[in-house]
Design an enzyme around this catalytic site. Sequence first.
Site, PDB file in Angstrom:
ATOM      1  N   ASN A 154     -35.306 -63.263   8.220  1.00 20.31           N
ATOM      2  CA  ASN A 154     -36.225 -62.458   7.438  1.00 20.31           C
ATOM      3  C   ASN A 154     -37.081 -61.562   8.326  1.00 20.31           C
ATOM      4  O   ASN A 154     -36.864 -60.344   8.382  1.00 20.31           O
ATOM      5  CB  ASN A 154     -37.104 -63.361   6.567  1.00 20.31           C
ATOM      6  N   ASP A 155     -38.025 -62.149   9.051  1.00 18.31           N
ATOM      7  CA  ASP A 155     -38.959 -61.328   9.829  1.00 18.31           C
ATOM      8  C   ASP A 155     -38.251 -60.451  10.865  1.00 18.31           C
ATOM      9  O   ASP A 155     -38.686 -59.334  11.128  1.00 18.31           O
ATOM     10  CB  ASP A 155     -39.986 -62.223  10.533  1.00 18.31           C
ATOM     11  N   VAL A 156     -37.155 -60.935  11.424  1.00 18.56           N
ATOM     12  CA  VAL A 156     -36.490 -60.170  12.489  1.00 18.56           C
ATOM     13  C   VAL A 156     -35.754 -58.946  11.969  1.00 18.56           C
ATOM     14  O   VAL A 156     -35.271 -58.124  12.745  1.00 18.56           O
ATOM     15  CB  VAL A 156     -35.515 -61.044  13.317  1.00 18.56           C
TER      16      VAL A 156
END
Lengths: 467, 92
Positions: free
Chosen positions: A394-396
């Site tokens: 997600n964040d990456v």
Amino acid sequence: MDVSLGAELAYLFSSVLFVVGLKRLQSPATARGGNRLAALAMLIAIVATLVDNQVLNWTGIAAGMVVGSLIGGLAARTVKMTDMPQLVGIFNGFGGGASALVAAAELVRVQSTNIDLGLGDGFTIAISCLIGTVTFSGSFVAFGKLQGVVSGNPITFPLQKTLSALLFLTILVLGTSMMGVFEIGALPALTVFSVFTAIALLLGVLLVIPIGGADMPVVISLLNSYSGLAASAAGFVIGNNVLIISGALVGAAGLILTMIMCKAMNRSLANVAFGAFGGETSSAAQIGSGDQTARSVDAEGAAMILAYAQSVVVVPGYGLAVAQAQHELRKAMDNLEERGVDVKYAIHPVAGRMPGHMNVLLAEADVPYDKLFDLDEINEDFGRTDVVLVVGANDVVNPEAHNPESVIAGMPILDVDKAKSVIIMKRSLSPGFAGIDNPLFYMGHSLMFFGDAKSSMTDLVREVREA
Amino acid sequence: MGEMVVGLYVFVLATLTGREVITKVPPTLHTPLMSGANAISGIAVVGALVVSAQVDSGLAQILGIAAIVMAMINVVGGFMVTDRMLEMFKKN
């Protein structure tokens, strides 16, 4: 403690083998041999030590060695590849603990001879015990967080930093006293040392609990570095160069990995250590999402898109590890490759819970390592990619990183939104660890493939065969 | 003090050597690097053996043997698990 010339030469030989062994880790082709070389170096050092010293009690030493070897060997054989971060975490703890105990045993031994510790000995014992103990308790907390025994969210309470600072100050005072600079009342040296150790234990816990689960790659790397420094410090305590050298090598390795991880998140080490980043407490969690809708796709639809693509890039994340879906992923991608689709894997440095976590999982599933690409190697390719399949990350892949206002602003990300279409395999639309919404999910060319990565991937394998 | 200064030279030079060698390890091998380095930090076992060899009873011996157990877990477990991982890394 005098070391004979023969033992010194054996230690020198060991040190050289450690360096050569680590050097061979520079390529997957030579890495296994390198690790075995390092193991041989360890064996030489142990044998040299046993031969060189007049051992008074063989039974105790032999029992200790056998018990430790059995526990370590069993853990190494049975651990799942997905649980590797916990295992390395706990091994770090034992390494640190061992160094602290060496310092403690040496202190007790010297005390029993009624000789006062000098300034130098007191200093090295204090440092070795401090670093070793902090590594020990910190590693156990990290293990608990990774294993899910302790909450993965940052745990904070009022005046936490003040408490840590006060404890550290107390450590300094007690440590100085151990060096024989002054005496604290009529307290025996052993009592001072015990209090010193207890506070160091507490300090290790306090240093790790405010750090969130997604920052674990940094914590594990840092504790790795500490375990090396602790061994080096123990080397100073007993005046042994092989400990100093090996410990320094490990200290450097851990520090380099720590810096790489911090850079991959565009955050300073201080921010990771004290920022209490991520988790449910993040205030930015409610941005957007209100009137945006994400389109979803089922296994059949996803299979059609993937099967008729020319190029596919897979972006694995921690969700892949949690679901243990690496083997199913490999099967699905094998099927695509048989159809002539070009498949690559893009690995973000902080994907997973330790440096290189995804690489190990994919290696376990027999994905050849030359299909795995770093951030820098693959980011330009996304513009020419037909389909990106994001699995539990997600964040990456959050384009918010390009928004200067965002909490993750400036974090290097995989620019998957540049691809023609993006399929995101995920359990829900919930934010990732940074606690912020991901605009990627709502883009026109994005499709959400909801579900557990393992069962979704099993469905995908079947549908690709039929496509 | 002289011994400590020599130790400091050794420490600093070894750190620089480590930096040169380890910076070139590719990201693919970062997990095995970490677990392998971790096994090397079990070198504390040498310290544990040196201290334990000199005593045959009492608290110092208990502490020394506990140190041996912990360090050996680290050494044996670390090298074995690294070997298990590296066995899996193969080319197409």
